[in-house]
Design an enzyme around this catalytic site. Structure first.
Site, PDB file in Angstrom:
ATOM      1  N   GLU A   1       0.828  -1.216   0.000  1.00 34.63           N
ATOM      2  CA  GLU A   1       0.000   0.000   0.000  1.00 34.63           C
ATOM      3  C   GLU A   1       0.861   1.264   0.000  1.00 34.63           C
ATOM      4  OE1 GLU A   1      -2.860  -0.558  -0.760  1.00 34.63           O
ATOM      5  OE2 GLU A   1      -3.574  -2.396   0.188  1.00 34.63           O
TER       6      GLU A   1
ATOM      7  N   HIS B   1      -7.340  -2.921   9.644  1.00 33.85           N
ATOM      8  CA  HIS B   1      -8.556  -3.662   9.282  1.00 33.85           C
ATOM      9  C   HIS B   1      -9.463  -3.816  10.508  1.00 33.85           C
ATOM     10  CE1 HIS B   1      -6.026  -5.971   5.973  1.00 33.85           C
ATOM     11  NE2 HIS B   1      -6.156  -4.674   5.706  1.00 33.85           N
TER      12      HIS B   1
ATOM     13  N   HIS C   1     -12.821  -3.709   3.516  1.00 33.53           N
ATOM     14  CA  HIS C   1     -11.360  -3.869   3.633  1.00 33.53           C
ATOM     15  C   HIS C   1     -10.816  -3.271   4.943  1.00 33.53           C
ATOM     16  CE1 HIS C   1      -7.172  -3.837   1.596  1.00 33.53           C
ATOM     17  NE2 HIS C   1      -7.038  -3.641   2.893  1.00 33.53           N
TER      18      HIS C   1
HETATM   19  P1  13P Z   1       1.065  -5.485   3.068  1.00 34.05           P
HETATM   20  O1  13P Z   1       1.439  -6.755   3.779  1.00 34.05           O
HETATM   21  O2  13P Z   1       1.659  -5.415   1.671  1.00 34.05           O
HETATM   22  O3  13P Z   1       1.402  -4.268   3.908  1.00 34.05           O
HETATM   23  O4  13P Z   1      -0.507  -5.506   2.844  1.00 34.05           O
HETATM   24  C1  13P Z   1      -1.390  -5.624   3.904  1.00 34.05           C
HETATM   25  C2  13P Z   1      -2.673  -4.950   3.659  1.00 34.05           C
HETATM   26  O5  13P Z   1      -3.377  -4.617   4.591  1.00 34.05           O
HETATM   27  C3  13P Z   1      -3.082  -4.684   2.257  1.00 34.05           C
HETATM   28  O6  13P Z   1      -4.150  -3.786   2.221  1.00 34.05           O
HETATM   29 ZN    ZN Z   2      -5.339  -3.759   4.033  1.00 32.60          ZN
END
Ligand code: 13P
Ligand code: ZN
Length: 271
Positions: A115, A140, A209
């Site tokens: 991200e 999340h 998400h």
């Molecule tokens: P990364 O492990 O690449 O940081 O991704 C985790 C995530 O939350 C993707 O939205």
């Molecule tokens: Zn994420």
């Protein structure tokens, strides 16, 4: 040169990652953190040697020369504190505005969070609004995500529901909350869409998400996400129950007056 494993900015990220994991908001490798470091302070902990250079693929010229402490892609937040040198990295944006220079970390061959486009574009936007803003957190949180399945995503409606769930909400985010519909994550497109919102709202929810929150430090960005999540939790808890009373617009308005806060124009019914 000081020992970077004792640097306050590094310890703070380790602490935040551990807390986010324990809260159950960042399962597996979920979530990512970036901190724009004070260059002078960070310089005391770094040799200055560039370990590798990679092409970013998009332009972030306003961030040229800035240093970022970021979590690694695929890294588990529960492991960050035990091994920061593998799970975190310090990157500098090259003077050309589109090269990433790795100065420290990712020692097991890791790379920055997927991200990163959203993080860097958010930093760019928030820096323009307030140069003191240094932290971007993506998480999340369970109830915030749950709410995006059962509540309309329209931002005013979403914001108003959160404001009414808990008294401190309108005080903590008077500008409201940004909401994006479901999109593919980990790319420039979602980064641009998020950054376009983060200019006005310091928290942006990604449907089904998670959430991005920004602030001048980790406490502020984390605290913003905690406040959104608490309100979402209350909403999800009362969902099945008949609501007998809640905070009225008149009461929200008096709250703003008492705290000297201006809510987003047009969000309250009669303001
Ligand atoms: P990364 O492990 O690449 O940081 O991704 C985790 C995530 O939350 C993707 O939205
Ligand atoms: Zn994420």
């Amino acid at each position: 040169m000081y020992n970077i494993l004792e640097a306050p900015f590094l310890r703070e990220v380790c602490g935040a990652a551990a807390n986010l994991y324990r809260l159950g908001w960042d399962e597996r490798n979920g979530g990512n953190i970036s901190v724009r470091l004070d260059r002078e302070l960070a310089g005391r902990y770094l040799s200055g040697a560039v370990r590798s250079r990679t092409e970013l693929g998009f332009d972030v010229s306003p961030l040229a020369g800035e240093l970022f402490l970021v979590t690694g892609s695929g890294k588990y937040f529960k492991n960050v504190a035990d091994c920061p040198q593998n799970n975190l990295g310090i990157l500098r944006i090259g003077e050309d505005g589109h090269t990433l220079e790795l100065l420290w970390g990712f020692e097991d061959g890791g790379r920055p969070t997927s991200e990163l486009p959203t993080h860097l574009l958010n930093h760019m936007e928030r820096m323009a609004v307030d140069p003191e803003q240094r932290v971007v957190v993506h998480s999340h949180p369970t109830n915030t995500v749950a709410m995006t399945f059962v509540h309309p995503l329209e931002e005013r409606t979403f914001t108003r529901t959160l404001w009414r769930m808990s008294t401190e909400c309108i005080v903590v985010f008077p500008e409201g909350i940004g909401v994006l519909p479901w999109m593919v994550c980990g790319n420039l497109e979602i980064g641009q869409a998020t950054a376009a919102k983060i200019r006005e709202t310091r928290a942006v929810i990604w449907a089904a998400h998670g959430v991005f929150g920004v602030g001048k430090d980790l406490d502020e960005a984390f605290g913003l996400i905690e406040t959104v999540e608490k309100a979402a939790e209350i909403y999800m808890k009362i969902g099945e129950h008949a609501i007998l009373q809640s905070i009225t617009d008149q009461e929200l308005s008096s709250l703003c007056a008492a705290f000297g806060i201006t809510p987003r124009a047009g969000y309250l019914e009669f303001v």
